[in-house]
Write an enzyme that holds these catalytic residues in place. Structure first.
Site, mmCIF file in Angstrom:
data_model
loop_
_atom_site.group_PDB
_atom_site.id
_atom_site.type_symbol
_atom_site.label_atom_id
_atom_site.label_comp_id
_atom_site.label_asym_id
_atom_site.label_seq_id
_atom_site.Cartn_x
_atom_site.Cartn_y
_atom_site.Cartn_z
ATOM 1 N N ASP A 66 -8.016 13.068 -0.595
ATOM 2 C CA ASP A 66 -9.114 12.432 0.126
ATOM 3 C C ASP A 66 -10.425 12.960 -0.449
ATOM 4 O O ASP A 66 -10.589 14.167 -0.608
ATOM 5 C CB ASP A 66 -9.047 12.724 1.633
ATOM 6 C CG ASP A 66 -9.859 11.726 2.448
ATOM 7 O OD1 ASP A 66 -11.068 11.569 2.155
ATOM 8 O OD2 ASP A 66 -9.300 11.107 3.370
ATOM 9 N N ARG A 78 -10.413 10.211 16.383
ATOM 10 C CA ARG A 78 -9.171 9.667 15.834
ATOM 11 C C ARG A 78 -8.542 10.549 14.747
ATOM 12 O O ARG A 78 -7.368 10.376 14.431
ATOM 13 C CB ARG A 78 -9.424 8.268 15.259
ATOM 14 C CG ARG A 78 -10.395 8.229 14.099
ATOM 15 C CD ARG A 78 -10.784 6.803 13.711
ATOM 16 N NE ARG A 78 -11.671 6.766 12.531
ATOM 17 C CZ ARG A 78 -12.985 6.910 12.587
ATOM 18 N NH1 ARG A 78 -13.577 7.112 13.751
ATOM 19 N NH2 ARG A 78 -13.714 6.850 11.492
ATOM 20 N N LYS A 138 -12.396 16.981 3.549
ATOM 21 C CA LYS A 138 -11.239 16.729 4.409
ATOM 22 C C LYS A 138 -9.956 17.302 3.818
ATOM 23 O O LYS A 138 -9.147 17.898 4.548
ATOM 24 C CB LYS A 138 -11.067 15.219 4.629
ATOM 25 C CG LYS A 138 -12.058 14.610 5.586
ATOM 26 C CD LYS A 138 -11.740 13.133 5.811
ATOM 27 C CE LYS A 138 -12.741 12.519 6.782
ATOM 28 N NZ LYS A 138 -12.470 11.072 6.989
ATOM 29 N N ASN A 172 -8.732 1.102 2.501
ATOM 30 C CA ASN A 172 -9.385 0.389 1.418
ATOM 31 C C ASN A 172 -8.357 -0.483 0.722
ATOM 32 O O ASN A 172 -7.350 0.010 0.211
ATOM 33 C CB ASN A 172 -10.010 1.391 0.440
ATOM 34 C CG ASN A 172 -10.778 0.714 -0.674
ATOM 35 O OD1 ASN A 172 -10.211 0.025 -1.502
ATOM 36 N ND2 ASN A 172 -12.081 0.934 -0.696
ATOM 37 N N CYS A 229 7.026 -5.979 -2.944
ATOM 38 C CA CYS A 229 5.941 -5.015 -2.959
ATOM 39 C C CYS A 229 4.801 -5.531 -2.091
ATOM 40 O O CYS A 229 4.855 -6.649 -1.560
ATOM 41 C CB CYS A 229 5.470 -4.743 -4.396
ATOM 42 S SG CYS A 229 4.476 -6.072 -5.123
ATOM 43 N N CYS A 275 3.364 -8.920 -2.874
ATOM 44 C CA CYS A 275 4.144 -10.081 -2.443
ATOM 45 C C CYS A 275 3.654 -10.569 -1.086
ATOM 46 O O CYS A 275 3.667 -11.769 -0.795
ATOM 47 C CB CYS A 275 5.628 -9.729 -2.328
ATOM 48 S SG CYS A 275 6.460 -9.348 -3.867
ATOM 49 N N CYS A 320 -12.123 0.973 10.237
ATOM 50 C CA CYS A 320 -12.487 1.776 11.409
ATOM 51 C C CYS A 320 -14.001 1.892 11.572
ATOM 52 O O CYS A 320 -14.510 1.966 12.690
ATOM 53 C CB CYS A 320 -11.859 3.169 11.298
ATOM 54 S SG CYS A 320 -10.065 3.179 11.351
ATOM 55 N N CYS A 360 4.618 -13.246 -7.533
ATOM 56 C CA CYS A 360 3.832 -12.022 -7.326
ATOM 57 C C CYS A 360 3.287 -11.517 -8.661
ATOM 58 O O CYS A 360 4.050 -11.379 -9.628
ATOM 59 C CB CYS A 360 4.691 -10.954 -6.662
ATOM 60 S SG CYS A 360 3.860 -9.355 -6.488
ATOM 61 N N CYS A 362 5.250 -7.769 -9.192
ATOM 62 C CA CYS A 362 6.700 -7.601 -9.371
ATOM 63 C C CYS A 362 7.439 -8.928 -9.588
ATOM 64 O O CYS A 362 8.663 -8.927 -9.759
ATOM 65 C CB CYS A 362 7.304 -6.890 -8.167
ATOM 66 S SG CYS A 362 7.276 -7.836 -6.622
#
Length: 240
Positions: free
Chosen positions: A46, A57, A70, A117, A159, A162, A179, A236, A239
């Protein structure tokens, strides 16, 4: 004492190596439960610092952790929970080249995508598939959560692309709804993050995990779960 796990399963947990990407509302409970379960080695990724607004949270952090990295704080907290777990902090964002190199160097049993993200999620999907590593992905918006797992050791595994094809043009911006922009009810993140840890543990000890190729949809307002089966998409871009 659990017959489904036993001494053999606990030894598998003790020798397992898990990568957690994102140490926010999902990564916090997931990391706590994995450390408490006795996972042998945890890698934490992170690039953000702790903010006071995170605390409703992100249960790993306290007010005195404000403006600290973090990943570093999370590593300290998890080591205090279980000093026998080897914890490695990576205070950076996970771009594709760096993540590919890390997965090539380290033999991870499972990766947890705890990010918010969309572009990073597609990167994690591509890299884990290329490296044939199992991944547990989750997200929460408002009162709604999603959970899905893929075991890329199987050649016919679907995956994430897909299910949600990547946009034609990439951007460094986070998803429009996360968030920070739409809000989230904290305990829903706790439930989904705990479910990620549970699925990771089941994967490591060899138990069936319900989210494998199954999109699990959770509504915190009604405490309802729904499940949608997934199959490989022939068109896809990753894959197919």
């Amino acid at each position: 004492m659990l017959p489904q796990i036993g001494e053999t399963g606990q030894e598998k947990l003790g020798s397992a190596r898990v990568l957690i990407i994102g140490l926010g509302g999902l990564g916090s409970p997931a990391a706590l439960y994995l450390a408490a379960a006795g996972i042998g080695e945890l890698h934490l990724v992170d690039g953000d610092q702790v903010d006071i607004s995170n605390l409703q949270r992100q249960v790993l952090y306290k007010t005195n952790h404000r403006d600290k990295d973090k990943a570093v704080v999370a590593a300290q907290q998890l080591t205090a929970t279980n000093p026998e777990v080897r914890v490695h902090a990576h205070s950076r964002m996970a771009d594709e080249a760096w993540l590919s190199a890390l997965l090539s160097e380290q033999n991870f049993d499972v990766v947890l995508d705890c990010t918010d993200n969309l572009n990073i999620r597609h990167i994690i999907n591509r890299v884990c598939r290329a490296q044939k590593v199992a991944v547990v992905m989750a997200s929460v918006r408002g009162f709604s959560g999603q959970l899905v797992s893929f075991d890329f050791r199987s050649s016919d595994s679907p995956c994430y692309a897909c299910l949600f094809p990547p946009a034609g043009e990439t951007t460094d911006l986070p998803e429009a709804e996360n968030c920070a922009t739409v809000g989230v009810i904290g305990p829903a993140l706790g439930m989904i993050g705990s479910a990620q840890a549970l699925e990771a543990i089941k994967s490591i000890v060899g138990l069936p995990f319900t989210s494998l190729n199954q999109l699990q949809l959770f509504e915190a307002g009604s405490l309802e779960w729904r499940s949608l089966g997934l199959s490989q998409n022939s068109t896809c871009p990753v894959c197919g």
